[in-house]
Design a protein around this motif. Structure first.
Motif, mmCIF file in Angstrom:
data_model
loop_
_atom_site.group_PDB
_atom_site.id
_atom_site.type_symbol
_atom_site.label_atom_id
_atom_site.label_comp_id
_atom_site.label_asym_id
_atom_site.label_seq_id
_atom_site.Cartn_x
_atom_site.Cartn_y
_atom_site.Cartn_z
ATOM 1 N N HIS A 192 57.242 39.370 40.603
ATOM 2 C CA HIS A 192 57.440 39.300 39.160
ATOM 3 C C HIS A 192 56.229 39.919 38.463
ATOM 4 O O HIS A 192 55.091 39.758 38.913
ATOM 5 C CB HIS A 192 57.616 37.853 38.695
ATOM 6 N N LEU A 193 56.471 40.603 37.366
ATOM 7 C CA LEU A 193 55.413 41.269 36.593
ATOM 8 C C LEU A 193 55.162 40.459 35.322
ATOM 9 O O LEU A 193 55.991 40.458 34.403
ATOM 10 C CB LEU A 193 55.830 42.698 36.243
ATOM 11 N N LEU A 194 54.049 39.759 35.281
ATOM 12 C CA LEU A 194 53.771 38.829 34.191
ATOM 13 C C LEU A 194 52.682 39.355 33.264
ATOM 14 O O LEU A 194 51.801 40.107 33.681
ATOM 15 C CB LEU A 194 53.346 37.473 34.763
ATOM 16 N N ALA A 195 52.743 38.929 32.015
ATOM 17 C CA ALA A 195 51.697 39.272 31.057
ATOM 18 C C ALA A 195 50.428 38.496 31.400
ATOM 19 O O ALA A 195 50.498 37.338 31.833
ATOM 20 C CB ALA A 195 52.148 38.940 29.635
ATOM 21 N N PRO A 196 49.260 39.105 31.240
ATOM 22 C CA PRO A 196 47.999 38.415 31.576
ATOM 23 C C PRO A 196 47.602 37.403 30.509
ATOM 24 O O PRO A 196 46.667 37.608 29.741
ATOM 25 C CB PRO A 196 46.993 39.564 31.677
ATOM 26 N N THR A 197 48.316 36.292 30.457
ATOM 27 C CA THR A 197 47.960 35.221 29.526
ATOM 28 C C THR A 197 46.614 34.626 29.941
ATOM 29 O O THR A 197 46.190 34.783 31.091
ATOM 30 C CB THR A 197 49.019 34.112 29.546
ATOM 31 N N PRO A 198 45.928 33.920 29.060
ATOM 32 C CA PRO A 198 44.662 33.295 29.448
ATOM 33 C C PRO A 198 44.787 32.401 30.674
ATOM 34 O O PRO A 198 43.897 32.371 31.524
ATOM 35 C CB PRO A 198 44.276 32.494 28.201
ATOM 36 N N GLU A 199 45.906 31.672 30.793
ATOM 37 C CA GLU A 199 46.077 30.779 31.937
ATOM 38 C C GLU A 199 46.149 31.571 33.242
ATOM 39 O O GLU A 199 45.533 31.211 34.247
ATOM 40 C CB GLU A 199 47.353 29.943 31.775
ATOM 41 N N LEU A 200 46.911 32.668 33.237
ATOM 42 C CA LEU A 200 47.030 33.483 34.446
ATOM 43 C C LEU A 200 45.758 34.287 34.698
ATOM 44 O O LEU A 200 45.336 34.470 35.844
ATOM 45 C CB LEU A 200 48.235 34.425 34.324
ATOM 46 N N TRP A 201 45.139 34.772 33.615
ATOM 47 C CA TRP A 201 43.919 35.565 33.780
ATOM 48 C C TRP A 201 42.826 34.740 34.458
ATOM 49 O O TRP A 201 42.052 35.239 35.273
ATOM 50 C CB TRP A 201 43.454 36.102 32.435
ATOM 51 N N THR A 202 42.754 33.463 34.127
ATOM 52 C CA THR A 202 41.774 32.581 34.760
ATOM 53 C C THR A 202 41.960 32.538 36.275
ATOM 54 O O THR A 202 40.993 32.387 37.022
ATOM 55 C CB THR A 202 41.909 31.162 34.165
ATOM 56 N N LEU A 203 43.184 32.698 36.739
ATOM 57 C CA LEU A 203 43.474 32.611 38.172
ATOM 58 C C LEU A 203 43.263 33.926 38.917
ATOM 59 O O LEU A 203 43.155 33.925 40.146
ATOM 60 C CB LEU A 203 44.920 32.144 38.385
ATOM 61 N N VAL A 204 43.214 35.049 38.185
ATOM 62 C CA VAL A 204 43.137 36.347 38.875
ATOM 63 C C VAL A 204 41.879 37.143 38.549
ATOM 64 O O VAL A 204 41.639 38.178 39.170
ATOM 65 C CB VAL A 204 44.378 37.219 38.554
ATOM 66 N N LEU A 205 41.070 36.691 37.606
ATOM 67 C CA LEU A 205 39.908 37.483 37.198
ATOM 68 C C LEU A 205 38.854 37.551 38.298
ATOM 69 O O LEU A 205 38.823 36.743 39.225
ATOM 70 C CB LEU A 205 39.292 36.922 35.915
ATOM 71 N N SER A 206 37.966 38.537 38.186
ATOM 72 C CA SER A 206 36.854 38.677 39.126
ATOM 73 C C SER A 206 35.797 37.630 38.806
ATOM 74 O O SER A 206 35.342 37.531 37.667
ATOM 75 C CB SER A 206 36.241 40.079 39.022
ATOM 76 N N HIS A 207 35.391 36.866 39.796
ATOM 77 C CA HIS A 207 34.427 35.790 39.584
ATOM 78 C C HIS A 207 33.001 36.334 39.665
ATOM 79 O O HIS A 207 32.431 36.457 40.743
ATOM 80 C CB HIS A 207 34.614 34.681 40.622
ATOM 81 N N ARG A 208 32.446 36.647 38.507
ATOM 82 C CA ARG A 208 31.032 37.052 38.461
ATOM 83 C C ARG A 208 30.127 35.830 38.405
ATOM 84 O O ARG A 208 28.946 35.896 38.738
ATOM 85 C CB ARG A 208 30.800 37.962 37.241
ATOM 86 N N THR A 209 30.676 34.732 37.937
ATOM 87 C CA THR A 209 29.980 33.445 37.892
ATOM 88 C C THR A 209 31.009 32.356 38.174
ATOM 89 O O THR A 209 32.220 32.627 38.243
ATOM 90 C CB THR A 209 29.376 33.183 36.505
ATOM 91 N N GLN A 210 30.562 31.118 38.286
ATOM 92 C CA GLN A 210 31.476 29.990 38.339
ATOM 93 C C GLN A 210 32.215 29.918 37.007
ATOM 94 O O GLN A 210 31.615 30.130 35.943
ATOM 95 C CB GLN A 210 30.710 28.693 38.587
ATOM 96 N N ILE A 211 33.519 29.645 37.037
ATOM 97 C CA ILE A 211 34.300 29.684 35.801
ATOM 98 C C ILE A 211 34.841 28.306 35.440
ATOM 99 O O ILE A 211 34.881 27.393 36.263
ATOM 100 C CB ILE A 211 35.467 30.681 35.912
ATOM 101 N N LEU A 212 35.292 28.175 34.199
ATOM 102 C CA LEU A 212 36.036 27.007 33.771
ATOM 103 C C LEU A 212 37.509 27.247 34.050
ATOM 104 O O LEU A 212 38.010 28.359 33.898
ATOM 105 C CB LEU A 212 35.850 26.740 32.276
ATOM 106 N N TYR A 213 38.201 26.181 34.490
ATOM 107 C CA TYR A 213 39.631 26.272 34.762
ATOM 108 C C TYR A 213 40.420 25.575 33.657
ATOM 109 O O TYR A 213 39.865 25.013 32.721
ATOM 110 C CB TYR A 213 39.947 25.675 36.133
ATOM 111 N N ILE A 214 41.748 25.636 33.796
ATOM 112 C CA ILE A 214 42.634 25.266 32.699
ATOM 113 C C ILE A 214 42.421 23.841 32.203
ATOM 114 O O ILE A 214 42.479 23.576 31.002
ATOM 115 C CB ILE A 214 44.106 25.468 33.118
#
Length: 324
Positions: free
Chosen positions: A87-109
């Motif tokens: 499926h081809l999904l829009a990069p919503t903030p929720e999905l972007w959090t799961l696929v972005l490049s981790h340059r640092t520790q991140i906050l999750y949903i």
């Protein structure tokens, strides 16, 4: 990113995919990746070969099947499942959090949702953030204040700031986010934002050093949030807040997710057997026809159980309101 990307105010989820867009390719809930659509591009995974040219013009959310053949180079790696799909999904903030490049520790949903709620963000708000990191929270802040608000985010690390800026540009958020390179702990926020911020978010190793500057940036009744992984940091930050802030409170979110799937249970003792298995028997009883009369009827059910792995402590969120 589910925010207006053009003067017409059309949402990304309602647009059709175009060359240059970022698409989240969804294989399953724990297997997603961000892909930049380009002419002639090809994605190859366990489900087959997918050509970017076949995606262009489709609406976000489309289900696409793998290409026949695909010039894939055989072998285990080259081929995918016949008739596979993604499926081809829009990069919503929720999905972007799961696929972005981790340059640092991140906050999750879970943490992000509380931050957005307790900072009382609505369209048009102005938010100051330090530091930017990988930009996970920043994208959610931008959506909350869209279409006319602004997020000014600061990071002392120039390369991280540059990478985050490029991500925001690719996802169409440049009109909502300004990325700056600045040591907020040492220099404080720029004077140009004095009294202009509705909310401030701090993710710093020594947040107490920035709190005097925060008190000058916030509007009357503005809200501050500070994220810290250690309780000692929380204690020092709270001590610094007491001079100018009130309603100080700290939260820790421990998220427990559940797996939902189809399964079969033995009727009559379904709940017990799902946990401990069937009771042992000394001997099996058989009917004249040879069937085992001790077996209970199998019924189809939906099983709901906690996931075997759960995220533990991420950090503490401390909120405070500027004293009037």
């Amino acid at each position: 990113m589910m925010v207006p990307l053009d003067p017409a105010g059309k949402l990304s989820s309602q647009r059709r995919i175009a060359e240059g867009d970022t698409v989240v390719v969804y294989e399953r809930h724990d297997a997603m990746r961000a892909v930049a659509v380009r002419a002639g591009g090809v994605l190859q995974n366990r489900f087959g070969v997918f050509r970017h040219d076949d995606w262009v013009g489709r609406p976000f959310g489309s289900k696409v099947h793998s290409s026949a053949g695909g010039g894939g180079g055989g072998g285990k790696k080259g081929g995918g499942k016949a008739g596979g799909f993604v499926h081809l999904l829009a990069p919503t903030p929720e999905l972007w959090t799961l696929v972005l490049s981790h340059r640092t520790q991140i906050l999750y949903i879970a943490d992000i949702s509380l931050v957005v709620a307790y900072l009382e963000l609505v369209p048009g708000c102005v938010v100051l953030e330090s530091g930017t990191g990988s930009g996970s929270l920043t994208t959610s802040l931008a959506r909350a204040v869209a279409p006319h608000g602004r997020v000014h985010t600061f990071d002392f690390h120039e390369q991280r700031a540059t990478s985050a800026r490029e991500d925001f540009e690719r996802n169409g958020l440049s009109s909502l986010i300004t990325v700056n390179v600045r040591d907020i702990q040492g220099e404080g926020f720029p004077e140009e934002h004095r009294g202009a911020a509705d909310a401030v978010f701090l993710d710093l190793p020594q947040p107490w050093l920035a709190i005097p500057s925060v008190s000058l940036m916030l509007k009357q009744d503005g809200v501050l949030c500070s994220f810290s992984p250690c309780i000692e940091q929380v204690q020092r930050a709270c001590d610094a807040m007491r001079s100018c802030f009130t309603d100080i409170r700290t939260f820790e979110i421990l998220l427990r997710t559940y797996e939902v799937r189809d399964g079969s249970l033995n009727s009559g003792t379904a709940n017990e057997e799902a946990v401990v298995g069937p009771r042992p028997q000394k001997r099996k009883k058989f009917t004249p026809s040879g069937e085992n009369s001790g077996c209970t009827e199998k019924t189809s059910s939906v099983l709901v159980r906690p996931c075997s792995t759960a995220k533990g402590h991420t950090g503490y969120l401390t909120f405070a309101r500027l004293r009037v």
